[in-house]
Design a protein around this motif. Structure first.
Motif, PDB file in Angstrom:
ATOM      1  N   VAL A 173      19.256  31.321  91.978  1.00 18.64           N
ATOM      2  CA  VAL A 173      18.268  31.859  91.045  1.00 18.64           C
ATOM      3  C   VAL A 173      18.781  33.192  90.511  1.00 18.64           C
ATOM      4  CG1 VAL A 173      15.907  32.719  90.794  1.00 18.64           C
ATOM      5  CG2 VAL A 173      16.367  30.727  92.236  1.00 18.64           C
ATOM      6  N   VAL A 174      18.746  33.370  89.190  1.00 21.07           N
ATOM      7  CA  VAL A 174      19.191  34.621  88.582  1.00 21.07           C
ATOM      8  C   VAL A 174      18.009  35.295  87.886  1.00 21.07           C
ATOM      9  CG1 VAL A 174      21.506  33.697  88.209  1.00 21.07           C
ATOM     10  CG2 VAL A 174      19.853  33.589  86.356  1.00 21.07           C
ATOM     11  N   THR A 175      18.054  36.613  87.840  1.00 17.96           N
ATOM     12  CA  THR A 175      17.029  37.368  87.125  1.00 17.96           C
ATOM     13  C   THR A 175      17.518  37.640  85.710  1.00 17.96           C
ATOM     14  OG1 THR A 175      17.918  39.485  87.910  1.00 17.96           O
ATOM     15  CG2 THR A 175      16.189  38.455  89.236  1.00 17.96           C
ATOM     16  N   VAL A 176      16.601  37.624  84.771  1.00 20.33           N
ATOM     17  CA  VAL A 176      16.932  37.837  83.363  1.00 20.33           C
ATOM     18  C   VAL A 176      16.858  39.330  83.058  1.00 20.33           C
ATOM     19  CG1 VAL A 176      16.326  37.276  80.984  1.00 20.33           C
ATOM     20  CG2 VAL A 176      15.965  35.585  82.808  1.00 20.33           C
ATOM     21  N   PRO A 177      17.978  39.954  82.676  1.00 21.96           N
ATOM     22  CA  PRO A 177      17.939  41.384  82.359  1.00 21.96           C
ATOM     23  C   PRO A 177      16.946  41.659  81.239  1.00 21.96           C
ATOM     24  CG  PRO A 177      20.212  40.570  82.462  1.00 21.96           C
ATOM     25  CD  PRO A 177      19.320  39.367  82.491  1.00 21.96           C
ATOM     26  N   ASP A 178      16.103  42.652  81.433  1.00 19.33           N
ATOM     27  CA  ASP A 178      15.077  42.968  80.438  1.00 19.33           C
ATOM     28  C   ASP A 178      14.817  44.471  80.455  1.00 19.33           C
ATOM     29  OD1 ASP A 178      12.826  43.171  78.804  1.00 19.33           O
ATOM     30  OD2 ASP A 178      12.031  41.235  79.456  1.00 19.33           O
ATOM     31  N   ALA A 179      15.336  45.169  79.443  1.00 18.42           N
ATOM     32  CA  ALA A 179      15.226  46.631  79.383  1.00 18.42           C
ATOM     33  C   ALA A 179      13.797  47.104  79.179  1.00 18.42           C
ATOM     34  CB  ALA A 179      16.115  47.160  78.261  1.00 18.42           C
ATOM     35  N   ARG A 180      12.871  46.204  78.881  1.00 22.29           N
ATOM     36  CA  ARG A 180      11.487  46.598  78.628  1.00 22.29           C
ATOM     37  C   ARG A 180      10.699  46.869  79.899  1.00 22.29           C
ATOM     38  NH1 ARG A 180      10.735  41.421  74.724  1.00 22.29           N
ATOM     39  NH2 ARG A 180      11.373  40.491  76.710  1.00 22.29           N
ATOM     40  N   LEU A 181      11.168  46.355  81.029  1.00 20.72           N
ATOM     41  CA  LEU A 181      10.356  46.380  82.242  1.00 20.72           C
ATOM     42  C   LEU A 181      10.194  47.779  82.844  1.00 20.72           C
ATOM     43  CD1 LEU A 181      11.581  43.084  83.941  1.00 20.72           C
ATOM     44  CD2 LEU A 181       9.487  43.478  82.636  1.00 20.72           C
ATOM     45  N   VAL A 182      11.271  48.552  82.898  1.00 22.32           N
ATOM     46  CA  VAL A 182      11.172  49.893  83.498  1.00 22.32           C
ATOM     47  C   VAL A 182      10.264  50.811  82.685  1.00 22.32           C
ATOM     48  CG1 VAL A 182      12.464  51.974  84.093  1.00 22.32           C
ATOM     49  CG2 VAL A 182      13.362  49.728  84.739  1.00 22.32           C
ATOM     50  N   PRO A 183      10.436  50.909  81.349  1.00 18.42           N
ATOM     51  CA  PRO A 183       9.497  51.744  80.580  1.00 18.42           C
ATOM     52  C   PRO A 183       8.053  51.275  80.709  1.00 18.42           C
ATOM     53  CG  PRO A 183      11.444  51.238  79.265  1.00 18.42           C
ATOM     54  CD  PRO A 183      11.524  50.393  80.484  1.00 18.42           C
ATOM     55  N   LEU A 184       7.857  49.956  80.775  1.00 18.95           N
ATOM     56  CA  LEU A 184       6.506  49.421  80.904  1.00 18.95           C
ATOM     57  C   LEU A 184       5.908  49.785  82.258  1.00 18.95           C
ATOM     58  CD1 LEU A 184       4.414  47.771  79.358  1.00 18.95           C
ATOM     59  CD2 LEU A 184       5.394  45.688  80.344  1.00 18.95           C
ATOM     60  N   ALA A 185       6.742  49.797  83.290  1.00 15.97           N
ATOM     61  CA  ALA A 185       6.274  50.167  84.623  1.00 15.97           C
ATOM     62  C   ALA A 185       5.843  51.632  84.665  1.00 15.97           C
ATOM     63  CB  ALA A 185       7.367  49.900  85.651  1.00 15.97           C
ATOM     64  N   LYS A 186       6.545  52.482  83.919  1.00 16.36           N
ATOM     65  CA  LYS A 186       6.165  53.902  83.856  1.00 16.36           C
ATOM     66  C   LYS A 186       4.806  54.062  83.180  1.00 16.36           C
ATOM     67  CE  LYS A 186      10.896  55.717  83.857  1.00 16.36           C
ATOM     68  NZ  LYS A 186      11.945  56.430  83.080  1.00 16.36           N
ATOM     69  N   ILE A 187       4.583  53.293  82.126  1.00 13.98           N
ATOM     70  CA  ILE A 187       3.300  53.348  81.425  1.00 13.98           C
ATOM     71  C   ILE A 187       2.173  52.857  82.334  1.00 13.98           C
ATOM     72  CG2 ILE A 187       1.957  52.312  79.536  1.00 13.98           C
ATOM     73  CD1 ILE A 187       4.543  52.315  77.876  1.00 13.98           C
ATOM     74  N   ALA A 188       2.450  51.781  83.088  1.00 18.59           N
ATOM     75  CA  ALA A 188       1.437  51.193  83.969  1.00 18.59           C
ATOM     76  C   ALA A 188       1.284  51.959  85.282  1.00 18.59           C
ATOM     77  CB  ALA A 188       1.787  49.733  84.252  1.00 18.59           C
ATOM     78  N   LYS A 189       2.211  52.895  85.529  1.00 13.66           N
ATOM     79  CA  LYS A 189       2.205  53.694  86.758  1.00 13.66           C
ATOM     80  C   LYS A 189       2.290  52.808  88.005  1.00 13.66           C
ATOM     81  CE  LYS A 189      -0.291  57.688  84.858  1.00 13.66           C
ATOM     82  NZ  LYS A 189      -0.124  57.278  83.452  1.00 13.66           N
TER      83      LYS A 189
ATOM     84  N   LEU B 141       4.808  50.957  73.776  1.00 11.69           N
ATOM     85  CA  LEU B 141       5.801  51.971  74.134  1.00 11.69           C
ATOM     86  C   LEU B 141       5.624  53.220  73.268  1.00 11.69           C
ATOM     87  CD1 LEU B 141       8.317  52.542  75.904  1.00 11.69           C
ATOM     88  CD2 LEU B 141       9.714  51.693  74.014  1.00 11.69           C
ATOM     89  N   LYS B 142       5.386  53.005  71.990  1.00 12.10           N
ATOM     90  CA  LYS B 142       5.202  54.127  71.047  1.00 12.10           C
ATOM     91  C   LYS B 142       3.940  54.914  71.377  1.00 12.10           C
ATOM     92  CE  LYS B 142       4.832  55.121  66.095  1.00 12.10           C
ATOM     93  NZ  LYS B 142       4.797  54.509  64.723  1.00 12.10           N
ATOM     94  N   ALA B 143       2.866  54.207  71.737  1.00 10.34           N
ATOM     95  CA  ALA B 143       1.583  54.870  72.034  1.00 10.34           C
ATOM     96  C   ALA B 143       1.631  55.590  73.377  1.00 10.34           C
ATOM     97  CB  ALA B 143       0.453  53.857  72.016  1.00 10.34           C
ATOM     98  N   GLY B 144       2.323  55.012  74.344  1.00  6.41           N
ATOM     99  CA  GLY B 144       2.498  55.656  75.641  1.00  6.41           C
ATOM    100  C   GLY B 144       1.484  55.287  76.690  1.00  6.41           C
ATOM    101  N   SER B 145       0.391  54.619  76.295  1.00 11.68           N
ATOM    102  CA  SER B 145      -0.614  54.181  77.272  1.00 11.68           C
ATOM    103  C   SER B 145      -1.495  53.123  76.628  1.00 11.68           C
ATOM    104  CB  SER B 145      -1.481  55.349  77.745  1.00 11.68           C
ATOM    105  OG  SER B 145      -2.338  55.780  76.703  1.00 11.68           O
TER     106      SER B 145
END
Length: 367
Positions: A43-59, A332-336
């Motif tokens: 099983v491989v994970t799909v690289p996705d640069a969106r996840l880390v910024p989204l995690a910061k927004i979601a805390k 991402l632009k709105a920040g929350s």
């Protein structure tokens, strides 16, 4: 879970690449033909640069990426359709996958055995393609005999299928893969029922030498494969160095990035290959975000909001009411979430909405 099968001639780097993709040592990589007998699955994970910024927004610190499976299949040789090498076993394994990643050798190394005396990746591709075409032709001929009986019995479905067979057999007989035959959508659906190997979407992985990775896209052999893939298969080719990827897989993420930078390479070829294979399978990703976790969910291109909800739980699809939807870029632009709501960028989508890659969704349902 959908599967992409890694195929190719012996000693082109399939098992080394598989180990790098899956970050394991499940596949034996050795300098002799047929070191892979039974297929290895990872099983491989799909690289996705969106996840880390989204995690910061979601805390949240919990990130769950999308995944799918790769299968390392034994090397194929000329005559496989007639049982040469691991012939029939190889062919049975490739029939079980949903897409094919064909690894082709684009590196010179006298110390690594090659099945032919000359290095020509297009000839290697044509060898494999012809063996798959011949196997498909034999299979389809047998299926035609079965369908003829059903046609005589008046089966409308068999009559429609026979019309497709009449187009497929001469196409295969000319040495062309089934996927390249121009068919209507209903004909293509009928063709899929024949389980032809050359009907599977195919991606080519050009395995280059470590020293060539930086300028891989400019290598004559890589260009040759890319041009052939586009002209004869309607597909793309990705340049990778299996050996470098295997080394990267042994390193922590920070050290791996530093190693790539020292080579003058921005991104691992494995990341590009995984994303290309993911899209080859017509897979797309929607996102969910909350304090508990940020997660990437896999759906098929064209899936509606209720179908996407069903990827989380069947109850979500059964009791679907609406999907609160925001594009990742807007969030991402709105920040929350609060800010994106104030900006009016959150939409309420119903049952007919076709989910877009990167949509951040919150489902409302009632069961």
């Amino acid at each position: 879970m959908l599967r992409a099968g890694i195929v190719g001639l012996p000693n082109v780097g399939k098992s080394t690449l598989f180990n790098a993709l899956t970050r394991t040592r499940k596949a034996e990589a050795a300098n002799y033909p047929f070191c892979t007998i039974e297929p290895n699955v990872g099983v491989v994970t799909v690289p996705d640069a969106r996840l880390v910024p989204l995690a910061k927004i979601a805390k949240t610190s919990v990130i769950i990426p999308a995944t799918f499976e790769f299968v390392d299949i034994a090397g194929l040789v000329k005559g496989a359709s007639k049982g040469e090498g691991l012939g029939n076993k190889f062919l049975s394994h490739i029939r079980e996958v949903d897409a094919v990643v064909q690894v082709v050798r684009c590196f010179e190394n006298k110390d690594i055995v090659h099945v032919s005396d000359t290095l020509d990746p297009v000839t290697d591709i044509e060898t494999i393609t012809m063996e798959l075409v011949l196997a498909d032709l034999e299979s389809l001929t047998k299926q035609r005999e079965r369908l003829e009986k059903l046609v005589r019995g008046g089966s409308k479905e068999a009559i429609a299928q026979m019309a497709v067979v009449a187009k497929l057999i001469p196409h295969l007989d000319s040495g062309k893969p089934a996927l390249t035959l121009d068919l209507q959508s209903d004909e293509r659906a009928a063709a899929r029922t024949f389980l032809l190997m050359t009907m599977k979407p195919t991606l080519f992985a050009c395995n280059v030498a470590e020293r060539d990775l930086r300028n891989a896209d400019d290598l004559p052999l890589v260009k040759k494969v890319r041009d052939w893939a586009a002209a004869h298969h309607g597909s793309e080719a990705v340049a990778i160095s299996a050996q470098i990827e295997a080394e990267l897989a042994e390193l922590p993420e920070t050290e791996a990035k530093e190693y790539l930078a020292s080579l003058g390479v921005e991104e691992s070829g494995v990341g590009k290959l995984i994303r290309a294979a993911y899209h080859l399978l017509c897979l797309r990703t929607f996102l969910t975000a909350g304090e508990k976790e940020v997660r990437a969910w896999t759906i098929h291109a064209g899936d509606t909001a209720p179908q996407a909800a069903g990827a989380i739980h069947t109850d979500f699809e059964r009791g679907f009411i609406k999907a609160e939807t925001v594009a990742y870029e807007d969030l991402l632009k709105a920040g929350s979430m609060a800010a994106v709501r104030e900006a009016g960028a959150v939409r309420q989508e119903g049952k007919e909405y076709v989910v877009k890659d990167g949509d951040v969704l919150l489902f409302k349902f009632n069961v």
